[in-house]
Design an enzyme around this catalytic site. Sequence first.
Site, mmCIF file in Angstrom:
data_model
loop_
_atom_site.group_PDB
_atom_site.id
_atom_site.type_symbol
_atom_site.label_atom_id
_atom_site.label_comp_id
_atom_site.label_asym_id
_atom_site.label_seq_id
_atom_site.Cartn_x
_atom_site.Cartn_y
_atom_site.Cartn_z
ATOM 1 N N ASN A 75 49.240 -81.450 1.050
ATOM 2 C CA ASN A 75 49.615 -80.047 0.908
ATOM 3 C C ASN A 75 50.721 -79.686 1.894
ATOM 4 O O ASN A 75 51.601 -78.878 1.599
ATOM 5 C CB ASN A 75 48.374 -79.171 1.150
ATOM 6 C CG ASN A 75 48.718 -77.750 1.564
ATOM 7 O OD1 ASN A 75 48.629 -77.401 2.740
ATOM 8 N ND2 ASN A 75 49.138 -76.952 0.606
ATOM 9 N N GLU A 109 38.901 -81.588 -1.948
ATOM 10 C CA GLU A 109 38.367 -80.458 -1.201
ATOM 11 C C GLU A 109 38.894 -79.180 -1.843
ATOM 12 O O GLU A 109 40.042 -78.796 -1.636
ATOM 13 C CB GLU A 109 38.805 -80.526 0.275
ATOM 14 C CG GLU A 109 38.248 -79.375 1.093
ATOM 15 C CD GLU A 109 39.015 -79.129 2.380
ATOM 16 O OE1 GLU A 109 38.388 -78.653 3.342
ATOM 17 O OE2 GLU A 109 40.227 -79.396 2.425
ATOM 18 N N HIS A 159 45.563 -75.861 -2.688
ATOM 19 C CA HIS A 159 46.733 -75.217 -2.095
ATOM 20 C C HIS A 159 48.029 -75.996 -2.314
ATOM 21 O O HIS A 159 49.004 -75.778 -1.597
ATOM 22 C CB HIS A 159 46.494 -75.010 -0.599
ATOM 23 C CG HIS A 159 45.329 -74.145 -0.288
ATOM 24 N ND1 HIS A 159 45.237 -72.836 -0.712
ATOM 25 C CD2 HIS A 159 44.168 -74.402 0.374
ATOM 26 C CE1 HIS A 159 44.090 -72.316 -0.305
ATOM 27 N NE2 HIS A 159 43.417 -73.254 0.349
ATOM 28 N N ASP A 217 54.209 -76.247 4.354
ATOM 29 C CA ASP A 217 53.812 -76.708 3.018
ATOM 30 C C ASP A 217 54.953 -77.438 2.322
ATOM 31 O O ASP A 217 56.108 -76.995 2.369
ATOM 32 C CB ASP A 217 53.406 -75.519 2.141
ATOM 33 C CG ASP A 217 51.990 -75.050 2.432
ATOM 34 O OD1 ASP A 217 51.567 -75.142 3.595
ATOM 35 O OD2 ASP A 217 51.318 -74.580 1.489
ATOM 36 N N ASP A 251 42.805 -83.492 0.821
ATOM 37 C CA ASP A 251 42.648 -82.302 1.644
ATOM 38 C C ASP A 251 43.315 -81.094 0.994
ATOM 39 O O ASP A 251 44.382 -81.205 0.379
ATOM 40 C CB ASP A 251 43.279 -82.571 3.021
ATOM 41 C CG ASP A 251 43.108 -81.435 3.986
ATOM 42 O OD1 ASP A 251 41.959 -81.147 4.352
ATOM 43 O OD2 ASP A 251 44.121 -80.825 4.370
#
Length: 517
Positions: free
Chosen positions: A127, A266, A233, A198, A229
């Site tokens: 991410n 996740e 996002h 990001d 992870d």
Amino acid sequence: MKKIKNPLILLVVLIAAACSNQKGNKIENHWPHAGITYEIFIQSFYDTDGDGIGDINGVIKKLEHVKELGANAIWFMPVMPSPSYHKYDVTDYKDIHPDYGTLEDFKKLIEEAHKKDIKIVIDMIINHTSSEHPWFLESKKSRDNPYRDYYVWAQKDTIADFINKKTITLDSDNIQQWHDPGIGEDYYYGFFYGGMPDLNFDNPKVREEIYDIGRFWLEEVGVDGFRLDAAKHIFPDDRPEDNHAFWKEFREKMEAIKPDVYLVGEVYDMKEIVAPYLPGLPALFNFDFHYTLLESYEKEDGMLLAKRQKEILDFYQDITDEFIDATFSSNHDQPRLLNSLNENPRKLKQAINILMTMPGAPYLYYGEEIGMLGKKPDEHIREPFLWDIEANDKGRTSWIEPKYSIDETVTPLAIQKSMSTSYFNHYKEIIKLRNTNRALALGDLDLYENDLPQSMMAYYRNHKDQQVFVVHNLGDEDKKIIMPEDFGKMIFHYGGASKDEGELHLPAYSSIILEKE
């Protein structure tokens, strides 16, 4: 089969075959769909070079511990170079942090783990990168730099309404997502904090970089899969469909490299948000399980967890029957389980009974098997593992001064091994039962429909011709229930639970498992 002439050898072979076919006798590896994964923070695990920091060679030395416990795989928290102790901000995606060792050390670890039938899963953080990653350092130089579009940039005046946005989410307490690098009017986006910019997944070059990183670890290093992870996002929260589509593409790319690659994501949210990720991420962490387990103890509401778990499993089943439910009772982001259960040892032992008798592919966080303690901030949930008393513990790490898990509060593993009632031996016992009983590992979940005292949790696990009945008393008072017919064989009991003349007697925080005869 080759004909055996020696009658003694033939007898031994026949006895062995008969034993292996008996219910609940043979240890089996059900990973990934229902196997057990052990989470390790290398920094705190075992130090072999005396620098106070755990290392890869230390994990190699302690692989037998993982095997003895009964786990089938290891998930490593980040192992790549990073400026932070936790290493969730990567500076080089194709190397090992020098504190931990080398790539060759890691390849050796995989080789040794595979010899013990232990799979290796690594944390993949895509991410964001570190703000010290070479890509980001280039990206900051100018708007026309080739790496500028590897990240999400915007002019200050176009995001003025968002710069001071105060947003707290389930998985981040960061209140600012746009950050000033001090190079003019341009800001960059970093969901978690300014040190973690990001990546821009709208850029095809970024996606190709990520797929090549996956190829490197699967093909050149030899890992068995990835824990992904911050999976929700990849794109901003208002673009969930793009997130779902990316993970489907990621899965296709990884399976083209390694058809049996394991991917666990996740996605920290409620089931309605989590479920659409299943086509791309066949295994997803079940955060509801963790929180509902704790809520069940707080309310002394036994069926709360069983009902919610059944609801989640049925919900996911409507989307795909290939999902892997990655259950857990604690991890590196949550207070240690013993702390969450008011440091009650009976509750801790019962909690692992619940985790191991429920459907799913359970995760165990290192140190829970010896009753380690820890509270926020996160560093103190990740304190050094206690292998032996401090004077004898040559491999105990010292990168942090432990606050909670010390010799005065936690009995080290070496001592627990010789204690029949220790946490470690309890963990071993219930894990072995799961690994030798297909109904517990693979069976469907059917709730006990009869009236129960509020503190009682009861359910059936059914797999083909094997059925078990599981009961837990989550309250602090003794309870009794009527035993279902035909379930007369007791295969496990904890905390003084017993059966007598058609009744089950369960003292406070006790468990019992019966098998259908």
